[in-house]
Scaffold this active site. Structure first.
Site, short mmCIF file in Angstrom:
data_model
loop_
_atom_site.label_atom_id
_atom_site.label_comp_id
_atom_site.label_asym_id
_atom_site.label_seq_id
_atom_site.Cartn_x
_atom_site.Cartn_y
_atom_site.Cartn_z
N SER A 156 35.38 18.77 -11.44
CA SER A 156 36.81 18.62 -11.59
C SER A 156 37.32 19.95 -10.66
O SER A 156 36.65 20.71 -10.38
CB SER A 156 37.53 18.94 -12.92
N TYR A 202 37.47 23.25 -20.98
CA TYR A 202 37.20 22.05 -20.00
C TYR A 202 36.77 22.68 -18.60
O TYR A 202 35.62 22.15 -18.07
CB TYR A 202 38.37 21.43 -19.68
P1 NDP Z 1 38.64 7.99 -18.43
O1 NDP Z 1 39.35 8.45 -19.82
O2 NDP Z 1 39.59 6.73 -17.86
O3 NDP Z 1 37.17 8.03 -18.50
C1 NDP Z 1 36.19 8.52 -19.07
C2 NDP Z 1 35.14 7.83 -19.19
O4 NDP Z 1 34.14 8.64 -19.91
C3 NDP Z 1 35.43 6.54 -20.13
O5 NDP Z 1 34.69 5.34 -19.70
C4 NDP Z 1 34.99 6.89 -21.73
O6 NDP Z 1 34.40 5.55 -22.29
C5 NDP Z 1 33.84 7.85 -21.17
N1 NDP Z 1 33.27 8.66 -22.37
C6 NDP Z 1 33.94 9.51 -23.06
N2 NDP Z 1 33.08 10.09 -24.12
C7 NDP Z 1 31.76 9.54 -23.91
C8 NDP Z 1 30.64 9.57 -24.38
N3 NDP Z 1 30.43 10.43 -25.66
N4 NDP Z 1 29.72 8.82 -24.00
C9 NDP Z 1 29.76 8.09 -22.91
N5 NDP Z 1 30.99 7.59 -22.29
C10 NDP Z 1 31.90 8.67 -22.68
O7 NDP Z 1 38.94 9.20 -17.44
P2 NDP Z 1 38.62 9.43 -16.02
O8 NDP Z 1 38.07 8.23 -15.32
O9 NDP Z 1 39.57 10.54 -15.29
O10 NDP Z 1 37.33 10.49 -16.35
C11 NDP Z 1 36.00 10.43 -15.63
C12 NDP Z 1 35.56 11.80 -15.26
O11 NDP Z 1 36.29 12.46 -14.45
C13 NDP Z 1 35.64 12.94 -16.58
O12 NDP Z 1 34.41 13.71 -16.53
C14 NDP Z 1 36.62 13.66 -16.07
O13 NDP Z 1 36.66 14.97 -16.73
C15 NDP Z 1 36.61 13.79 -14.59
N6 NDP Z 1 37.86 14.08 -14.16
C16 NDP Z 1 39.26 13.23 -14.19
C17 NDP Z 1 40.21 13.85 -13.50
C18 NDP Z 1 41.54 12.91 -13.55
O14 NDP Z 1 42.43 13.58 -13.19
N7 NDP Z 1 41.46 11.80 -13.93
C19 NDP Z 1 40.24 15.27 -12.91
C20 NDP Z 1 39.12 15.76 -12.65
C21 NDP Z 1 37.85 15.20 -13.32
P3 NDP Z 1 34.29 5.47 -23.79
O15 NDP Z 1 35.61 6.04 -24.27
O16 NDP Z 1 34.40 4.05 -23.69
O17 NDP Z 1 32.83 5.88 -23.97
#
Ligand code: NDP
Length: 247
Positions: free
Chosen positions: A140, A153
């Protein structure tokens, strides 16, 4: 080349992971999706298959080593190998430290740090054996700069930065030449803000994303670009965000 590469994606049930799975599948990759919400994974995989793509899924909690091992096995059993591991699962329950949301702190460490370690531990033996592979991780911009409300975070995402670079260096030294790509997104419209339990922080972040947020397709594009490079070339880092977002 993206075509025919076997790509495992964690956190593939929404946001960046979902967009990446769809894009890579449309370019001929064989994608293996993991996350906790099986219903969402099934829906996405159905959609990919209907469009002529190849995909499989598995319910996965990245905090469990055995789930990570199982998804690597699924990729090998279904598509006869694994070329890319995209460690993307993560959450961002930001808050000021003074709020003492210690459960949130520990959850971020479990998912954003230990989840990455578990994923690498699961795939590394295969990549070492085949002397090739590609590990991609979503850090991030919070892994590059400090933000109030984002101490824990940011710390987890800073960890990813260091870990990925050392993984690359050691692999090059050991002659296994695993490629690594770390991605630093800024505001991307996904479900990420739903994980914030602190009301004031959630509102502030929602305002930022309303003003600046762009589509997760933008991240999918750079993941595709990194995978598409020749095997002797690693693209270590991308910082990607809205053109109008100042920080
Ligand atoms: P979402 O919340 O849409 O996606 C997050 C994903 O992580 C979901 O598919 C969720 O699925 C999964 N997840 C959460 N906990 C677990 C777990 N214990 N095991 C397996 N899967 C898990 O957000 P983003 O697409 O934005 O996030 C993706 C990545 O991008 C993250 O690492 C986030 O920190 C990073 N990021 C995002 C930014 C943004 O602005 N959106 C900016 C910078 C970084 P489920 O709940 O079904 O398990």
């Amino acid at each position: 080349m993206i075509k025919d590469k076997v790509v495992i994606i964690t956190g593939a049930s929404s946001g960046i992971g979902e967009a990446t799975a769809k894009l890579l599948a449309s370019k001929g990759a064989k994608v293996v999706l993991g996350a906790r919400r099986e219903d969402k994974l099934k829906q996405i995989v159905d959609e990919i298959r209907k469009g002529g793509g190849q995909a499989a899924y598995q319910e996965l909690d990245v905090t469990k080593q055995s789930d990570n091992d199982d998804i690597v096995k699924l990729a090998k059993d279904t598509f006869a190998g694994v070329d890319v591991m995209y460690l993307n699962a993560g959450l961002m329950p930001n808050s000021p430290l003074s709020a003492l949301k210690t459960d949130d702190w520990h959850q971020m460490i479990d998912v954003n740090i230990k989840g990455v370690l578990n994923g690498v531990a699961a795939v590394l033996p295969t990549f070492i054996e085949q002397k090739s592979g590609h590990v991609i991780a979503t850090s991030s911009v919070a892994g590059l700069k400090a933000y109030p409300d984002g101490a824990v975070y940011g710390g987890t995402k800073w960890f990813v930065r260091d870990f990925m670079e050392v993984l690359r260096m050691e692999s090059a030294m050991e002659g296994t030449n695993i490629r690594t790509t770390t991605i630093y997104p800024a505001a991307i419209n996904t479900e990420l803000l739903d994980t914030i339990s602190d009301k004031v922080t959630a509102e502030a972040m929602q305002n930022v994303y309303k003003q600046y947020g762009i589509s997760p397709d933008r991240i999918a594009n750079v993941v595709g670009f990194a995978i598409d490079q020749p095997a002797d070339t690693t693209i270590n880092e991308f910082t990607v965000g809205p053109a109008n977002q100042p920080w």
